[in-house]
Design an enzyme around this catalytic site. Sequence first.
Site, PDB file in Angstrom:
ATOM      1  N   ARG A 283      -5.627  -5.068  -2.601  1.00  0.00           N
ATOM      2  CA  ARG A 283      -5.905  -6.156  -1.715  1.00  0.00           C
ATOM      3  C   ARG A 283      -7.368  -6.133  -0.978  1.00  0.00           C
ATOM      4  NH1 ARG A 283      -1.847  -4.213   3.131  1.00  0.00           N
ATOM      5  NH2 ARG A 283      -2.743  -5.407   4.602  1.00  0.00           N
TER       6      ARG A 283
ATOM      7  N   GLU B 206       7.816  -3.206   1.169  1.00  0.00           N
ATOM      8  CA  GLU B 206       6.441  -3.850   0.652  1.00  0.00           C
ATOM      9  C   GLU B 206       6.050  -2.871  -0.635  1.00  0.00           C
ATOM     10  OE1 GLU B 206       3.641  -2.655   3.762  1.00  0.00           O
ATOM     11  OE2 GLU B 206       4.578  -1.045   4.279  1.00  0.00           O
TER      12      GLU B 206
ATOM     13  N   HIS C 294     -16.622  -1.267  18.445  1.00  0.00           N
ATOM     14  CA  HIS C 294     -15.581  -1.594  19.506  1.00  0.00           C
ATOM     15  C   HIS C 294     -16.103  -2.961  20.052  1.00  0.00           C
ATOM     16  CE1 HIS C 294     -15.653   3.056  19.937  1.00  0.00           C
ATOM     17  NE2 HIS C 294     -14.543   2.622  19.488  1.00  0.00           N
TER      18      HIS C 294
ATOM     19  N   CYS D  89       6.818 -10.226   7.624  1.00  0.00           N
ATOM     20  CA  CYS D  89       5.766 -10.256   8.351  1.00  0.00           C
ATOM     21  C   CYS D  89       4.349 -10.005   7.753  1.00  0.00           C
ATOM     22  CB  CYS D  89       5.845  -9.010   9.191  1.00  0.00           C
ATOM     23  SG  CYS D  89       5.789  -7.404   8.425  1.00  0.00           S
TER      24      CYS D  89
ATOM     25  N   ASP E 249       1.181  -5.876   1.144  1.00  0.00           N
ATOM     26  CA  ASP E 249       1.307  -4.725   0.194  1.00  0.00           C
ATOM     27  C   ASP E 249       2.249  -5.120  -0.976  1.00  0.00           C
ATOM     28  OD1 ASP E 249      -0.435  -2.607   0.968  1.00  0.00           O
ATOM     29  OD2 ASP E 249       0.795  -2.402   2.809  1.00  0.00           O
TER      30      ASP E 249
HETATM   31  C1  PEP Z   1       2.027  -6.097   4.765  1.00  0.00           C
HETATM   32  O1  PEP Z   1       1.996  -5.113   3.988  1.00  0.00           O
HETATM   33  O2  PEP Z   1       2.518  -7.137   4.452  1.00  0.00           O
HETATM   34  C2  PEP Z   1       2.118  -5.706   6.269  1.00  0.00           C
HETATM   35  C3  PEP Z   1       2.369  -6.551   7.128  1.00  0.00           C
HETATM   36  O3  PEP Z   1       1.382  -4.554   6.494  1.00  0.00           O
HETATM   37  P1  PEP Z   1       0.017  -4.481   6.572  1.00  0.00           P
HETATM   38  O4  PEP Z   1      -0.852  -5.581   6.459  1.00  0.00           O
HETATM   39  O5  PEP Z   1      -0.356  -3.765   8.009  1.00  0.00           O
HETATM   40  O6  PEP Z   1      -0.407  -3.222   5.674  1.00  0.00           O
HETATM   41 MG    MG Z   2       1.678  -3.091   4.482  1.00  0.00          MG
END
Ligand code: PEP
Ligand code: MG
Length: 754
Positions: free
Chosen positions: A614, A580, A338, A651, A604
């Site tokens: 990843r 994704e 935490h 994103c 993803d």
């Molecule tokens: C992604 O997969 O690019 C994403 C933004 O989501 P996360 O990294 O939370 O899997």
């Molecule tokens: Mg993702």
Amino acid sequence: MLAASVGLDPAAVGNVRLRVGEGLVGHVAESRQPGAYENAREHPAYRYFPETGEERFHSLMAAPLMVSGTAARSALCIGVLVVQTVARRSFADADLDLLNTCAQVIAPVVMNSQLLALVSGGEELRSRILAELGAASGAAVGEPGRAEGTVQILGNATSRGIAIGPVYFLEDSVDWDSTDYEARPDRAEEWRDLEAALEEARRELHDLRDDVRDRFGPDFGAVFNAHIQILEDKGLVTKLRASVSEGGNALHAVRDVCGEYARMFAALDDPFFRERGSDVEDVAQRVASKLLGERNHNIRLSEGTVVVAENLLPAHFALLETEKIAAIVSERGGPTSHGAIFARALEIPAVTGAKGIVKSARAGEEAIVDGESGSVYLSPDDRLRSEYQRAQHKALVAVEHLDALADRPAETRDGRRVRLSANVGLVSDLRLVEKHGAEGVGLFRTELLALVHRGFPSEEEQLQLYDGVAEAMSPRSVTIRTLDLGGDKAIPQLELEREENPQLGWRSIRLSLSHVASFRSQLRAILRSSHRGNMRLLIPMISSVHEIREVRALVAEVREELARQGHRFDPSLPLGIMIEVPAAAVIADVLARECDFFSIGTNDLTQYTLAVDRGNERVSHLYTPLHPAVLSLIDRTVRAANRARIPVSLCGEIASNPLAVPILVGMGLGELSGVASAVPVVKEIVRALDSGVAREDARRALEVATVEEVNEISARRLRDCGLLEHPDIGEWLTRAIERSQRRANLLGDRGLSR
Ligand code: PEP
Ligand code: MG
């Protein structure tokens, strides 16, 4: 064992036992799946216990209490929650879902008391629980002695950033062995003193929780509930009392009893359970300081202090003036504690698990903390100090300079606007959104609340968080994503079995759709916080039209329900999906007809397109988001969105990658959402580009064969735009280009396999 009951004969509690696999309840424990039985007693597996008086009951449903330590461990069934009805009843799916959700909420509470029972229970119970949780030998690690000159200590890179400053030992810990403490001659009085200390500590923890919640957000405050639970544990109090009446010394009782708990936890081989040991130690220190009449408050720090502590605890963030802390280094603990989460959220550089730091460091001596590499240097020599000073200074000036220009729009030289937003997971991150001039929250990852809580938060807890975020950002927009758990993000209460391929398994929207009650409560919380009209709802990991339709139907039901109940919400809350999974990018034209916007998740998308986990170090050199195959899917998605006239944003982490920005802008993406601190840098790049030239770069990037060629196109563009001479980010961009070239050479030298 029947542990508690409302409705069965109370005398049966503690006396009726079932083996796993025995009877309907044992079957649920064994299969780890909830079950409903309309006519329970006619079921072949039914087992009757006359002492419970259960003959009155007809129907039964049961759900397992599941906990799991980390993603790497298989889940553990620690009990079963059972509901029986007198009248014969056919349970609906929703009933079973609700029971399962209750089981998930109760499981951590039961788990904590089981852990506490490790010590207060007898030897037999202890060995059983330890066997279930998997005890390790827990060998002690020796501490190295101090060498002369500069001393380097390596720990876990926990929170990024460089700090140089004097060491301050966090002396909030009571030294158990050398503290002067005189026990009262009368043992009853001694116990009364300890009781008072326990009560004072409990009150202080409640205050601390409220204080931290107000300063940093509700998710932070909730952490102290675990401490309160320990302090209120009956077993612990009984043991303390017994120890005082035997030894007559309250301080020793706290030391011995809590020490026993902490050692038990430390011996567990699962990091999740092990880290609960630091919670017990924190509680012990608090009680001891109350007993000694010390107050830990008002620790005065001088500006720029490197705090060295035995452990990085959440309480430190409430006790200390955080703005004066340059960095934190702890002897123990890991990056998932935490305290570590707090440090990252507050952008305080931190290194944990720096073995030997407490023995080696001297109060007041200079230390360099590099939170990115996990290195700590004590008494650095002049060369090292100036090297780090230079790097630190450059970073600071660049950030300050760019933040001061935060109001300038992110638009290309020829006037094309690109929205730059931030990815956020905690309320405290919002401060950084402001600071770095992000235009909104492009991705709010709701799973962080669940991870901090180590369980499903309730609708009200979620509402408090989401509503706070929407209010703080209003009128800027917030794109809030439903739970994206599973894969590499496990929480104990999910019944996540060890899967062969967790990233391809039961995760994200698949999990949400199979925990309908929890999903519904999340949708309710999101809708209820949408009434200002600045929210967008984002669904992760969509791979088919069916999933969107299922979500849409649920959203429609929740809307009706909320309207009936008189709640306010945005009736036209946009519903978007993450692209994704390659399948989604391939059928983007079809999906675009079913939703209101796209958000491309390249983290993803890269993993699934290139078949590279990843999180797997061994194949990380193959994880290349600028691979032409990934670019092609991004391009396809953007075009589909444009055809359907729906907004499209990106994103994933590459939204903050300087080598990706020219290509992404050239592809026509309207919004990039990344880490808040990168927004100013990305803005500088966008402002140096010409959209026509960027379009041409993107076209070429889609035609080349390798990542290296894509990097080369971007690097040339950054160079030609004069960005490598930029006073604030030039050097940083140069290093990023050099790093990408070194990686390319490495791949060329070694081939693609290692
Ligand atoms: C992604 O997969 O690019 C994403 C933004 O989501 P996360 O990294 O939370 O899997
Ligand atoms: Mg993702």
